[in-house]
Design a protein around this motif. Sequence first.
Motif, PDB file in Angstrom:
ATOM      1  N   GLY A 118       0.811  -1.208   0.000  1.00  0.00           N
ATOM      2  CA  GLY A 118       0.000   0.000   0.000  1.00  0.00           C
ATOM      3  C   GLY A 118       0.848   1.262   0.000  1.00  0.00           C
ATOM      4  N   ARG A 119       0.227   2.354  -0.463  1.00  0.00           N
ATOM      5  CA  ARG A 119       0.902   3.651  -0.467  1.00  0.00           C
ATOM      6  C   ARG A 119      -0.061   4.724   0.001  1.00  0.00           C
ATOM      7  N   ASP A 120       0.366   5.467   0.998  1.00  0.00           N
ATOM      8  CA  ASP A 120      -0.411   6.592   1.492  1.00  0.00           C
ATOM      9  C   ASP A 120      -0.407   7.685   0.423  1.00  0.00           C
ATOM     10  N   LEU A 121      -1.591   8.139   0.023  1.00  0.00           N
ATOM     11  CA  LEU A 121      -1.696   9.112  -1.059  1.00  0.00           C
ATOM     12  C   LEU A 121      -1.843  10.546  -0.564  1.00  0.00           C
ATOM     13  N   ARG A 122      -1.810  10.725   0.712  1.00  0.00           N
ATOM     14  CA  ARG A 122      -1.915  12.074   1.256  1.00  0.00           C
ATOM     15  C   ARG A 122      -0.537  12.724   1.232  1.00  0.00           C
ATOM     16  N   GLY A 123      -0.396  13.751   0.404  1.00  0.00           N
ATOM     17  CA  GLY A 123       0.902  14.406   0.325  1.00  0.00           C
ATOM     18  C   GLY A 123       1.275  14.863  -1.069  1.00  0.00           C
ATOM     19  N   GLY A 124       0.348  14.752  -2.030  1.00  0.00           N
ATOM     20  CA  GLY A 124       0.608  15.307  -3.360  1.00  0.00           C
ATOM     21  C   GLY A 124       1.750  14.664  -4.100  1.00  0.00           C
ATOM     22  N   PRO A 125       1.643  13.383  -4.471  1.00  0.00           N
ATOM     23  CA  PRO A 125       2.728  12.728  -5.201  1.00  0.00           C
ATOM     24  C   PRO A 125       2.947  13.349  -6.581  1.00  0.00           C
ATOM     25  N   ASP A 126       4.198  13.344  -7.018  1.00  0.00           N
ATOM     26  CA  ASP A 126       4.555  13.869  -8.334  1.00  0.00           C
ATOM     27  C   ASP A 126       4.604  12.732  -9.350  1.00  0.00           C
ATOM     28  N   ARG A 127       4.341  13.078 -10.608  1.00  0.00           N
ATOM     29  CA  ARG A 127       4.469  12.103 -11.681  1.00  0.00           C
ATOM     30  C   ARG A 127       5.949  11.917 -12.034  1.00  0.00           C
ATOM     31  N   VAL A 128       6.299  10.665 -12.336  1.00  0.00           N
ATOM     32  CA  VAL A 128       7.642  10.330 -12.776  1.00  0.00           C
ATOM     33  C   VAL A 128       7.532   9.765 -14.179  1.00  0.00           C
ATOM     34  N   ALA A 129       8.212  10.374 -15.132  1.00  0.00           N
ATOM     35  CA  ALA A 129       8.157   9.922 -16.519  1.00  0.00           C
ATOM     36  C   ALA A 129       9.578   9.738 -17.042  1.00  0.00           C
ATOM     37  N   PRO A 130      10.067   8.503 -17.118  1.00  0.00           N
ATOM     38  CA  PRO A 130      11.406   8.270 -17.672  1.00  0.00           C
ATOM     39  C   PRO A 130      11.502   8.783 -19.111  1.00  0.00           C
ATOM     40  N   PRO A 131      12.679   9.158 -19.565  1.00  0.00           N
ATOM     41  CA  PRO A 131      12.834   9.674 -20.922  1.00  0.00           C
ATOM     42  C   PRO A 131      12.283   8.700 -21.972  1.00  0.00           C
ATOM     43  N   GLY A 132      11.510   9.250 -22.899  1.00  0.00           N
ATOM     44  CA  GLY A 132      10.991   8.443 -23.992  1.00  0.00           C
ATOM     45  C   GLY A 132       9.720   7.693 -23.687  1.00  0.00           C
ATOM     46  N   VAL A 133       9.216   7.781 -22.445  1.00  0.00           N
ATOM     47  CA  VAL A 133       8.012   7.046 -22.056  1.00  0.00           C
ATOM     48  C   VAL A 133       6.876   8.035 -21.798  1.00  0.00           C
ATOM     49  N   GLU A 134       5.750   7.786 -22.435  1.00  0.00           N
ATOM     50  CA  GLU A 134       4.560   8.633 -22.258  1.00  0.00           C
ATOM     51  C   GLU A 134       3.401   7.753 -21.798  1.00  0.00           C
ATOM     52  N   SER A 231       3.471   5.659 -11.478  1.00  0.00           N
ATOM     53  CA  SER A 231       3.446   7.075 -11.135  1.00  0.00           C
ATOM     54  C   SER A 231       2.169   7.752 -11.623  1.00  0.00           C
ATOM     55  N   ALA A 232       1.745   7.428 -12.854  1.00  0.00           N
ATOM     56  CA  ALA A 232       0.531   8.048 -13.394  1.00  0.00           C
ATOM     57  C   ALA A 232      -0.686   7.659 -12.580  1.00  0.00           C
ATOM     58  N   ALA A 245      -3.536   3.679  -2.026  1.00  0.00           N
ATOM     59  CA  ALA A 245      -3.417   2.853  -3.229  1.00  0.00           C
ATOM     60  C   ALA A 245      -2.857   1.504  -2.815  1.00  0.00           C
ATOM     61  N   VAL A 246      -3.362   0.426  -3.414  1.00  0.00           N
ATOM     62  CA  VAL A 246      -2.872  -0.914  -3.100  1.00  0.00           C
ATOM     63  C   VAL A 246      -2.553  -1.663  -4.387  1.00  0.00           C
ATOM     64  N   VAL A 247      -1.579  -2.554  -4.294  1.00  0.00           N
ATOM     65  CA  VAL A 247      -1.195  -3.388  -5.414  1.00  0.00           C
ATOM     66  C   VAL A 247      -0.779  -4.747  -4.871  1.00  0.00           C
ATOM     67  N   THR A 248      -1.087  -5.797  -5.609  1.00  0.00           N
ATOM     68  CA  THR A 248      -0.719  -7.161  -5.218  1.00  0.00           C
ATOM     69  C   THR A 248       0.401  -7.641  -6.122  1.00  0.00           C
ATOM     70  N   ASN A 258       9.558  -2.517  -8.163  1.00  0.00           N
ATOM     71  CA  ASN A 258       9.137  -1.244  -8.752  1.00  0.00           C
ATOM     72  C   ASN A 258       8.160  -0.498  -7.842  1.00  0.00           C
ATOM     73  N   ALA A 259       7.215  -1.253  -7.242  1.00  0.00           N
ATOM     74  CA  ALA A 259       6.229  -0.626  -6.363  1.00  0.00           C
ATOM     75  C   ALA A 259       6.900  -0.002  -5.138  1.00  0.00           C
ATOM     76  N   GLN A 260       7.841  -0.711  -4.554  1.00  0.00           N
ATOM     77  CA  GLN A 260       8.505  -0.177  -3.371  1.00  0.00           C
ATOM     78  C   GLN A 260       9.346   1.053  -3.709  1.00  0.00           C
ATOM     79  N   ARG A 261       9.901   1.099  -4.888  1.00  0.00           N
ATOM     80  CA  ARG A 261      10.643   2.293  -5.310  1.00  0.00           C
ATOM     81  C   ARG A 261       9.714   3.496  -5.468  1.00  0.00           C
ATOM     82  N   GLN A 262       8.422   3.235  -5.685  1.00  0.00           N
ATOM     83  CA  GLN A 262       7.446   4.309  -5.816  1.00  0.00           C
ATOM     84  C   GLN A 262       6.703   4.581  -4.503  1.00  0.00           C
ATOM     85  N   GLY A 263       7.251   4.106  -3.407  1.00  0.00           N
ATOM     86  CA  GLY A 263       6.710   4.445  -2.101  1.00  0.00           C
ATOM     87  C   GLY A 263       5.724   3.460  -1.507  1.00  0.00           C
TER      88      GLY A 263
END
Length: 280
Positions: A118-134, A231-232, A245-248, A258-263
């Motif tokens: 799970g990830r706490d969503l309170r705090g205004g997360p920013d989008r992360v977009a690696p180069p070349g990825v939309e 991130s999106a 937010a939750v993910v299995t 990847n999920a843990q790197r995103q908080g």
Amino acid sequence: MSALFCDLPLAERIERAEARRMAEATEKARKRPGSAAFVLPVAGGVATFAEAGSPLNKVAGLGFGGVPDAESLAGVEKAFAAVGCPVQVELAHLADPRIGAALTARGYRLESFENVLGRDLRGGPDRVAPPGVEIRPSGDDEFAAWLDVAADGFGHPDDQDPPSDQQFPREVLARAVRDLAGDGVRRYTAVCDGVVAGVASMCVVDGLAQFTGAATLPGHRRRGVQTALLSARIADAAGAGCDLAVVTTQPASRSQHNAQRQGFELLYTRAVLGRLPAVS
């Protein structure tokens, strides 16, 4: 962002949402001609069967609505036996321990584990977009193409993940993904250097954002596609007013990394218990 603590009410909230999601998807399978699909409530959870070989065939959400009695469990086992399908129970480790004891006494055996993060969503997360990825929303007009990428991505596990026995026929997998990603589900497409590279989805219910699957085509892995899709969805979930937010994920998988790197943080683990149909 403070560390999350998963108490019983939070685990119940997540497990109830998962059971509801399984039931809604399987109800769609029931409407197909000649379907043998079923949805059975059981002690706060749900037993679902969509078709042979489907990832929707399971008992989900068990553990927070009391201990199922022997008659209820026998009814579930009879329903699965009638369609020749093993019973698979996903049981949160925070569930009433008497349930695990009851299942093992009936011949269920531990098959695997899965992690709920799970990830706490309170705090205004920013989008992360690696180069070349939309990342862009995926509408109904391209649902068939979205589904095709999802089936291809899910059907080719990452070779850096631990081995898994969860393999499904492509057509069956595609139908399950279609039923899970229908009305009310937000879908996303990842474009890498102008080419579709992956897809993802998210279900928002009562302030809870369920990240309901993400797949990257094998030729586009290690490019940051999963990071961008995560991130999106994090940003959109926060924008929708969700607090969590939750993910299995499969334990020790790239998805978990990847999920843990995103908080995301590990909230609890589900034990996957299986029982073969009785031989008459």
